[in-house]
Scaffold this motif. Structure first.
Motif, short mmCIF file in Angstrom:
data_model
loop_
_atom_site.label_atom_id
_atom_site.label_comp_id
_atom_site.label_asym_id
_atom_site.label_seq_id
_atom_site.Cartn_x
_atom_site.Cartn_y
_atom_site.Cartn_z
N ARG A 107 -2.41 -3.54 -1.37
CA ARG A 107 -1.04 -3.05 -1.52
C ARG A 107 -0.63 -2.98 -2.99
O ARG A 107 0.05 -2.03 -3.41
CB ARG A 107 -0.08 -3.95 -0.74
N THR A 113 17.50 0.31 -0.12
CA THR A 113 17.25 -0.77 0.83
C THR A 113 18.03 -0.51 2.11
O THR A 113 19.26 -0.65 2.13
CB THR A 113 17.68 -2.12 0.23
N ARG A 123 13.30 -8.55 5.96
CA ARG A 123 12.77 -8.43 4.60
C ARG A 123 13.41 -9.47 3.68
O ARG A 123 14.55 -9.87 3.88
CB ARG A 123 13.06 -7.02 4.04
N ASP A 165 5.49 -10.60 1.12
CA ASP A 165 6.46 -9.60 1.54
C ASP A 165 6.81 -8.66 0.40
O ASP A 165 7.01 -7.46 0.60
CB ASP A 165 7.72 -10.31 2.06
N ARG A 178 4.47 -5.88 0.18
CA ARG A 178 4.68 -4.85 1.20
C ARG A 178 5.79 -3.88 0.82
O ARG A 178 5.86 -2.76 1.33
CB ARG A 178 5.03 -5.51 2.53
N HIS A 179 6.70 -4.31 -0.07
CA HIS A 179 7.85 -3.49 -0.44
C HIS A 179 8.01 -3.49 -1.96
O HIS A 179 9.02 -3.95 -2.49
CB HIS A 179 9.12 -4.03 0.22
N ASP A 227 11.35 -2.01 -3.64
CA ASP A 227 12.67 -2.44 -3.19
C ASP A 227 13.33 -3.28 -4.29
O ASP A 227 12.86 -4.38 -4.60
CB ASP A 227 12.54 -3.26 -1.91
N TYR A 264 14.27 -7.29 -4.10
CA TYR A 264 13.32 -8.41 -4.29
C TYR A 264 13.43 -9.02 -5.69
O TYR A 264 13.60 -10.24 -5.81
CB TYR A 264 11.89 -7.96 -4.01
N ASP A 277 9.32 -4.99 9.99
CA ASP A 277 9.95 -5.84 8.99
C ASP A 277 10.81 -6.93 9.61
O ASP A 277 11.45 -7.71 8.90
CB ASP A 277 10.82 -5.01 8.04
#
Length: 294
Positions: free
Chosen positions: A88, A99, A125, A184, A187-188, A191, A194, A249
Motif C-alpha cells: 500500500r 473524508t 476509520r 489503517d 489503507r487511506h 485522508d 489521519y 472501513d
C-alpha cells in the motif's frame, strides 16, 4: 502524511531489526555505523541492484512490480500484515482526499442492542468509535457523555484516564492501538484527517510519540484483554473483530468470556448495571386511571 517519508521510515525500521549474521551476511568483525542491514545488503537479498533499492526506499520506484515488492518483503522478513502495508505504501499516491462521513446502519445498531450480555461497538476509520451498546458503555466508559470529536479509540487510550485505567496491561493496549492506527493510515494515505489526529496525539502524549516512531504494524482480528473495573474487579475478555460487509472501513468488535467463568459473571453484573442505568433514564409512563376513576 508524506508517502515517501512513510515508506522510507518503515523500510529503515525493518532493516534495523535484522542482524546481518541472521541474514547470512558475514561482516568479518567490521564495525557498523547503523544497526541491522545496509541498503546494499537488502538489495543483494532481494535480487535487485543497490541503486534500484536506494530509489525504492526513497519512494522513487513507483512502477515497481508486485514481484519486486514481494522480494523486498522477503529480504526484510516481513509478515503478511507488514507485506500488505508495504504494497500500500509503494502504490499510494495523489493528493488529499475528502473524508466521507461514516454511518452505521440501523440494523447493525439493533443487532448490538439485541445482545444484552455482550459488549459490542463499531469502530471506523482512524479508530473512530461510531456506535456501541449499553454493555460496552458499562464495561468501558459512558461514550454518550463524550463530545463527538473525542469518540476516537486512539485518543481515549492515550488521553482519557478512566478508559486507560480499564486495561491492566496499558502498554500492550497502547502498542495494539498504535500498530492498528499505522496500518489503517496505510489503507487511506490521502485522508487528511489521519495526520491531524496523529499530530494531536503526538503533542498530547509522549507515550504515543515514542510508540509511533517504532513503525510497528498490527492487525487486530481477535485476542484477549485483562481488564479492571471498579464494580467487579479484574476479569478477562476475548474479543472478535468482524469487518462489515458493505463497508470494509467499519468493524464490529464484540467481547465475551469463557462459559461459567468468573469473567463471564463479571460481564453479567456489568450488563445488569447497564440495564438499571437505562431504566433510571427512561421517563415514567403516565398513570392509567383505574375503573370508575374519572
Amino acid at each position: 502524511m508524506n508517502r515517501r517519508a512513510d515508506l522510507g521510515a518503515f523500510l529503515r525500521s525493518r532493516r534495523a531489526r535484522i542482524r546481518p549474521e541472521d541474514a547470512g551476511i558475514r561482516g568479518f568483525g567490521e564495525r557498523r555505523r547503523v544497526p541491522g542491514l545496509r541498503r546494499e545488503e537488502v538489495a543483494q537479498l532481494a535480487g535487485v541492484s543497490a541503486d534500484y533499492y536506494t530509489r525504492f526506499e526513497q519512494g522513487r520506484a513507483e512502477n515497481a512490480s508486485d514481484a519486486i515488492v514481494d522480494a523486498v518483503a522477503r529480504a526484510l522478513r516481513l509478515d503478511a500484515v507488514e507485506t500488505g502495508h508495504l504494497h500500500r505504501l509503494v502504490r499510494a499516491g495523489g493528493g488529499p482526499l475528502p473524508t466521507p462521513v461514516q454511518q452505521v446502519r440501523p440494523g447493525l445498531r439493533r443487532l448490538m442492542d439485541s445482545m444484552p450480555h455482550t459488549p459490542a461497538y463499531v469502530v471506523g476509520r482512524r479508530t473512530d468509535v461510531l456506535a456501541w451498546n449499553a454493555p460496552m458503555a458499562a464495561m468501558m466508559i459512558d461514550f454518550a457523555a463524550l463530545p463527538p470529536e473525542r469518540l476516537n479509540k486512539a485518543w481515549l487510550v492515550f488521553c482519557h484516564e478512566e478508559l486507560r485505567s480499564r486495561f491492566v496491561d496499558r502498554e500492550a493496549k497502547a502498542r495494539d492501538i498504535v500498530g492498528y492506527l499505522r496500518l489503517d493510515l496505510g489503507r487511506h494515505p490521502g485522508d487528511p484527517a489521519y495526520p491531524a489526529l496523529i499530530g494531536e496525539l503526538s503533542d498530547a502524549s509522549p507515550e504515543f510519540r515514542r510508540l509511533w516512531e517504532q513503525q510497528e504494524i498490527r492487525e487486530k482480528t481477535h485476542g484477549s484483554y485483562h481488564l479492571r473495573h471498579p464494580a467487579v474487579g479484574e476479569f478477562t475478555v476475548a474479543y472478535e473483530s468482524l469487518t462489515l460487509p458493505g463497508d470494509s472501513d467499519q468493524t464490529l468488535v464484540t467481547y465475551t468470556a469463557e462459559e461459567g467463568s468468573p469473567s463471564q459473571a463479571a460481564l453479567h453484573v456489568l450488563a445488569e448495571l447497564a440495564e438499571l442505568a437505562e431504566l433510571a433514564e427512561r421517563p415514567l409512563a403516565p398513570a392509567v386511571p383505574g375503573p370508575g376513576v374519572s
